[in-house]
Design an enzyme around this catalytic site. Structure first.
Site: not given
Ligand code: PHB
Ligand code: APR
Length: 391
Positions: A72, A201, A293, A297, A385
């Site tokens: 990605h 997000y 989460p 990280k 990120y």
């Molecule tokens: C996930 O795919 O479980 C996931 C992805 C990004 C995040 C947290 C969890 O920031």
């Protein structure tokens, strides 16, 4: 039993450490309290930083990740019905991430360890780490109904937040830094192709939402829910309705629905235990620190810790100098605190805390607008990120 490095826990930290040591010709034994099926199915995040991808490949554990993982190059921020894409390679000089679930990383490392590595004992519960302050630390553990002792030169506690290793650091030497958040994430797996080709997000007045994925046909979605929520309280259609509201846009974007196959709630916490080393006991991964989460990280930090430990031990073997091993805690904590800051920033920018005021809402929107309009602000997010450097 005797070994050079006793590793407690077969999550990503313990498994990768065993692999790195094996590749360096250093023997280890891994003790894991759960059974193999449990470890291979535990749902966790799924974003690998560029540095994590590089480490897995170099360790000879990247073949399936390279076949099945989804590279990605960015994420989408969604707020105020607007959509803003953060372009990672353009902002970081070529860095990106890989979507490949932690469960799959664990399956790959377990298979390698059982085929090529040293002992990996499932259903072997560490009871205590003893003599950590001496040259011969020991792990007392229970396996197949019997108590035994693993004699080691070094012990690495990779046993997660609820493990026993951290308890071997004397209380008067420990410092804990902690913050809990008054909300959690309701996470679902759904058999439906992800409605966007990158992660989304979303900041919304009703709370945060995240669109992620496990494969081209499986979506992973999250909703911010109040602390203490029971996943069973949410019906499937109710979840889709709420996701749809929080992901709303001003254009014709649509959220595809599908059968929900799994539901669970994750609490949110920031936690750091200092120091990460006491004598010959080293803490790595969730045993030493937790991040919320938002930003994914956790796994990447665990990888950084065990790479630092393995390199330091190899350095000792090659040069006779324990300098890097002695600097383990300090080296790791610098990176840990950068990830703590990043995860805290992402969390507070995107979640609506109970009691948030209209002023707080406007500040969140201004932070997001800043990222959307300033290259410097966008770069800061993209660097965080895609990951902080290991050295
Ligand atoms: C996930 O795919 O479980 C996931 C992805 C990004 C995040 C947290 C969890 O920031
Ligand atoms: N004895 C043996 N094993 C134990 C013990 C014990 N007393 N206590 C815990 N364990 C095992 C757990 O069953 C688990 O398999 O230690 C392992 C710890 O693994 P993780 O919790 O996955 O922690 P870590 O390897 O540090 O990985 C960090 O996990 O929580 C996520 O977001 C986090 O992605 C990050 C990653």
């Amino acid at each position: 039993m005797r070994t050079t490095v006793g590793i407690i826990g077969a999550g990503p930290a313990g498994l990768l450490l065993a692999r790195l040591l094996h590749n360096a010709g250093i023997d280890s034994v891994v003790l894991e309290s759960r059974d193999r099926a449990y470890v291979e199915q535990r749902q966790r995040a799924g974003i690998l930083e560029q540095g994590t991808v590089d480490v897995l490949r170099a360790a000879g554990a990247g073949a399936r990740m390279d076949r099945e993982g989804l590279p990605h190059d960015g994420i989408e921020l969604r707020f105020d019905r607007r959509r803003h894409r953060v372009d990672f390679p353009a902002l970081t000089g070529g860095r990106a991430v890989m979507v490949y679930a932690q469960t799959e990383v664990c399956k790959d490392l377990i298979a390698l360890q059982l085929k090529e590595g040293g002992p990996l004992l499932f259903e072997a519960e560490a009871l205590a780490v003893e003599d950590a302050g001496t040259d011969s630390p020991r792990v007392r553990y229970r396996h197949e109904g019997r108590e035994s002792v693993l004699e080691c030169d070094y012990v690495v506690g990779c046993d997660g937040f609820w493990g026993v290793a951290r308890k071997a650091v004397p209380e008067h030497l420990s410092r804990v830094f902690e913050r809990t958040y008054p909300f959690g994430w309701l996470g679902v797996l759904a058999d439906v192709p992800p409605s966007h080709d990158e992660l989304v997000y979303a900041r919304h007045d009703r709370g945060f939402a995240l669109l992620s994925m496990r494969s081209p046909s499986v979506s992973r979605l999250y909703l911010q829910v109040p602390e203490g929520t029971d996943a069973a309280d949410w019906g499937d259609e109710e979840i889709w309705d709420e996701l749809e509201r929080r992901f709303e846009t001003g254009d014709d974007w649509r959220l595809e629905r599908g059968p929900i196959t799994q539901k669970s709630v994750t609490p949110m916490r920031s936690y750091v235990h200092e120091p990460m080393r006491h004598g010959r006991l080293f803490l790595a991964g969730d045993a030493a620190h937790i991040v919320p989460p938002t930003g994914a990280k956790g796994l990447n930090l665990a990888v950084g810790d065990v790479v630092t430990f393995a390199r330091a031990l190899v350095h000792l073997g090659e040069t006779g100098s324990a300098e890097r091993l002695d600097a383990y805690s300090e080296t790791c904590l610098r990176r840990v605190w950068q990830a703590e800051r990043f995860s805290y920033d992402m969390t507070t920018m995107l979640h609506r805390a109970p009691g948030a005021t209209p002023f707080d809402d406007r500040i969140q929107l201004a932070r997001l607008d800043r990222i959307a309009t300033s290259r410097a602000a966008g770069t800061d997010l993209a660097e965080g990120y895609t990951g902080f450097p290991l050295d």
